[in-house]
Design an enzyme around this catalytic site. Structure first.
Site, mmCIF file in Angstrom:
data_model
loop_
_atom_site.group_PDB
_atom_site.id
_atom_site.type_symbol
_atom_site.label_atom_id
_atom_site.label_comp_id
_atom_site.label_asym_id
_atom_site.label_seq_id
_atom_site.Cartn_x
_atom_site.Cartn_y
_atom_site.Cartn_z
ATOM 1 N N GLU A 247 0.879 -1.175 0.000
ATOM 2 C CA GLU A 247 0.000 0.000 0.000
ATOM 3 C C GLU A 247 0.906 1.211 0.000
ATOM 4 O O GLU A 247 1.658 1.417 0.949
ATOM 5 C CB GLU A 247 -0.871 0.013 1.263
ATOM 6 C CG GLU A 247 -2.077 -0.877 1.205
ATOM 7 C CD GLU A 247 -3.001 -0.536 0.073
ATOM 8 O OE1 GLU A 247 -2.996 0.630 -0.404
ATOM 9 O OE2 GLU A 247 -3.715 -1.439 -0.383
ATOM 10 N N CYS A 281 -2.242 8.627 3.357
ATOM 11 C CA CYS A 281 -2.120 8.317 1.927
ATOM 12 C C CYS A 281 -3.433 8.604 1.219
ATOM 13 O O CYS A 281 -3.475 8.728 0.006
ATOM 14 C CB CYS A 281 -1.690 6.875 1.726
ATOM 15 S SG CYS A 281 -2.798 5.703 2.465
HETATM 16 C C1 UN1 Z 1 -7.758 6.668 6.571
HETATM 17 O O1 UN1 Z 1 -7.876 7.425 5.612
HETATM 18 O O2 UN1 Z 1 -8.370 6.850 7.624
HETATM 19 O O3 UN1 Z 1 -1.611 5.196 5.302
HETATM 20 C C2 UN1 Z 1 -6.902 5.447 6.509
HETATM 21 C C3 UN1 Z 1 -2.738 5.596 5.042
HETATM 22 C C4 UN1 Z 1 -3.783 4.588 4.626
HETATM 23 C C5 UN1 Z 1 -4.880 4.436 5.603
HETATM 24 C C6 UN1 Z 1 -5.816 5.567 5.527
HETATM 25 N N1 UN1 Z 1 -3.158 3.325 4.377
HETATM 26 O O4 UN1 Z 1 -3.005 6.776 5.154
#
Ligand code: UN1
Length: 488
Positions: A247, A281
């Site tokens: 991710e 992200c």
């Molecule tokens: C969110 O938007 O609450 O690292 C979770 C990150 C993502 C998770 C987002 N994998 O921001």
């Protein structure tokens, strides 16, 4: 060192070089000291996970259910204390910290249930007289590498499914925020895991992460973090024919059409771009606005942003906490300088702020009159910086939204069902939000992106790294009479 939090390797807490965990709201506040694992300790942890796999993968689902259930209960019961620890080490506000801990408890609760729901399929073979059974089985040793921006929810998201389905784990949290991860592992360990099933190896990516990447004994690797590291881990995994799930970043568009409710749109942008200090992200970093409402909307955003209270994460009235550390803050500043040099108009923010305590405070920055080819509109900044891009109508908005190497989340503010429906189908993103911020997730559904944002299966369908389907001829019938398979 008396407050040293040690690594958990093969059921024992083991020493290592101590690193301070510093509060980004107040650098004089040391949250605690955390041991950094060596490469040898990491290899021992991987070996322990390998040795524990046979028993754990064959354990009763009720045992796994009970452990996940107890972990969920304890996390929830301690949500205020753990939320405070999280906000202290990462810098998101206390409300966000407690919210994130609650989410972690919900994830363990969900997977506690899933442990009891593991099912397969039985179907007729194309070969006469043969039955086929499809089962899902644990992959083996799962390596888990998590980022600093969600110190407990992302570990929960990866640990819960891995353990639920009978995998053993080697877990490396981000070096910047080991506190919440340590507390989570302590909870799981006390909830009844056998030695070796869950190993904690805190420390540096260059030592611990690299050792995991190079190990032939890690069967699946799941990672959330930067694109560069994700690509390197995917390549290292391919060399070992290891299942992997990456991710990575986002450059998420939020489209504001002329027919939008502008107050809802402004709420979405402020939340999506600046909450959690923009360090998500899923943050909205490209705000794509129809020229018909452009100048009024930019003014409205500026007004909302200037009203935000930036300060110490643990203060009740703070809405935006500090940036996570000095290196991230100077990176944000260099992007702000680039934006100005490229000719974007800095409407508000971007300044380092002084507060009562020495921390990494920065006012949320809004650039207007941007084009989509500017560096600030193409690269992930991972801070409180958003670029507003004017467009003519829906078609151009969609084209600009999709013109990016990333594809994690995309949002739109509109009152038109036609445009909402079209955007949902045609936005090139793993997740599409309508009249909602681009950030925020449902933990019980898949999470993942397209293009450079993600590689491998989505989280929650977090199964594949954690869980592999296998089909084979039936050798024994669970329902006498239905199976006529031969014994091989
Ligand atoms: C969110 O938007 O609450 O690292 C979770 C990150 C993502 C998770 C987002 N994998 O921001």
């Amino acid at each position: 060192m008396s407050d040293l939090h040690k690594n958990l390797i093969d059921g024992a807490w083991v020493d290592g070089d101590a690193a301070p965990n510093v509060n980004p709201s107040d650098v004089s506040d040391i949250v605690g000291h955390y041991a950094r694992a060596s490469a040898d300790q990491t290899r021992t942890a991987i070996g322990a996970a390998r040795a524990a796999f046979a028993d754990w993968s064959r354990s009763s689902p009720l045992v796994r259910h009970g452990i996940l259930r107890r972990a969920s209960d304890e996390i929830l019961a301690r949500k205020d204390e753990l939320g405070r620890l999280l906000s202290r080490e990462e810098g998101k506000t206390l409300a966000e910290g407690v919210g994130e801990v609650t989410r972690a408890a919900q994830i363990f609760d969900f997977f506690a249930g899933e442990a009891l729901r593991l099912a397969g399929e039985i179907l007729p073979s194309v070969r006469p007289g043969v039955g086929v059974e499809i089962t899902r089985e644990a992959v083996g040793v799962v390596g888990i590498i998590t980022p600093w921006n969600f110190p407990i929810a992302i570990p929960a998201w990866k640990l819960a499914p891995a353990l639920c389905y009978g995998n053993t784990v080697v877990f490396k949290p981000a070096d910047l925020v080991p506190g919440s991860a340590w507390a989570l592992v302590d909870i799981l360990n006390r909830a009844g895991l056998q030695k070796g099933v869950l190993n904690l190896v805190m420390g540096r990516g260059s030592v611990v992460g690299q050792t995991m990447a190079d190990s032939p004994d890690i069967d699946a690797l799941t990672f959330t973090g930067s694109q560069g590291t994700g690509a390197a881990l995917a390549l290292a995994s391919a060399r070992h024919m290891r299942k992997s799930q990456m991710e990575m970043g986002g450059k998420n568009p939020f489209v504001v059409l002329a027919d939008a409710d502008l107050s809802i749109a402004a709420d979405c942008v402020v939340n999506g771009a600046f909450f959690s200090t923009g360090q998500r992200c899923t943050a909205s970093s490209r705000i794509i606005v129809d020229k018909a409402v452009y100048s009024g909307f930019v003014d409205l955003l500026a007004e909302r942003i200037q009203g935000l209270r930036i300060g110490h994460a643990l203060r009740d009235d703070t809405q935006i906490g500090p940036v996570v550390d000095e290196s991230q803050l100077s990176q944000n500043e260099s992007y702000i300088a680039k934006g100005k040099a490229e000719g974007a108009r800095l409407v508000t923010g971007g300044d380092r702020l002084n507060r009562d305590t020495e921390g990494f405070f920065q006012s949320p920055a809004l650039f207007a009159d941007c084009t989509n080819d500017m560096v600030i509109a193409r690269e992930e900044i991972f801070g409180p910086v958003a670029a507003v891009i004017p467009v003519d109508g829906y078609d151009e908005a969609l084209a600009v939204a999709n013109d990016t190497p990333f594809g994690l989340s995309a949002g739109i503010a509109t009152t038109s069902l036609k445009h909402a429906t079209d955007f949902r189908r045609n936005a090139e993103a793993g997740m599409v939000m309508i009249n909602l911020p681009t950030a925020g997730v449902d933990f019980h559904v898949p999470f993942g992106g397209r293009k450079a944002s993600s590689f491998g299966p989505a989280n929650r369908d977090a199964m594949p790294p954690n869980f592999s389907p296998r089909s084979r001829p039936l050798t024994r019938s669970p329902n006498a009479g239905q199976c006529k398979g031969p014994t091989p």
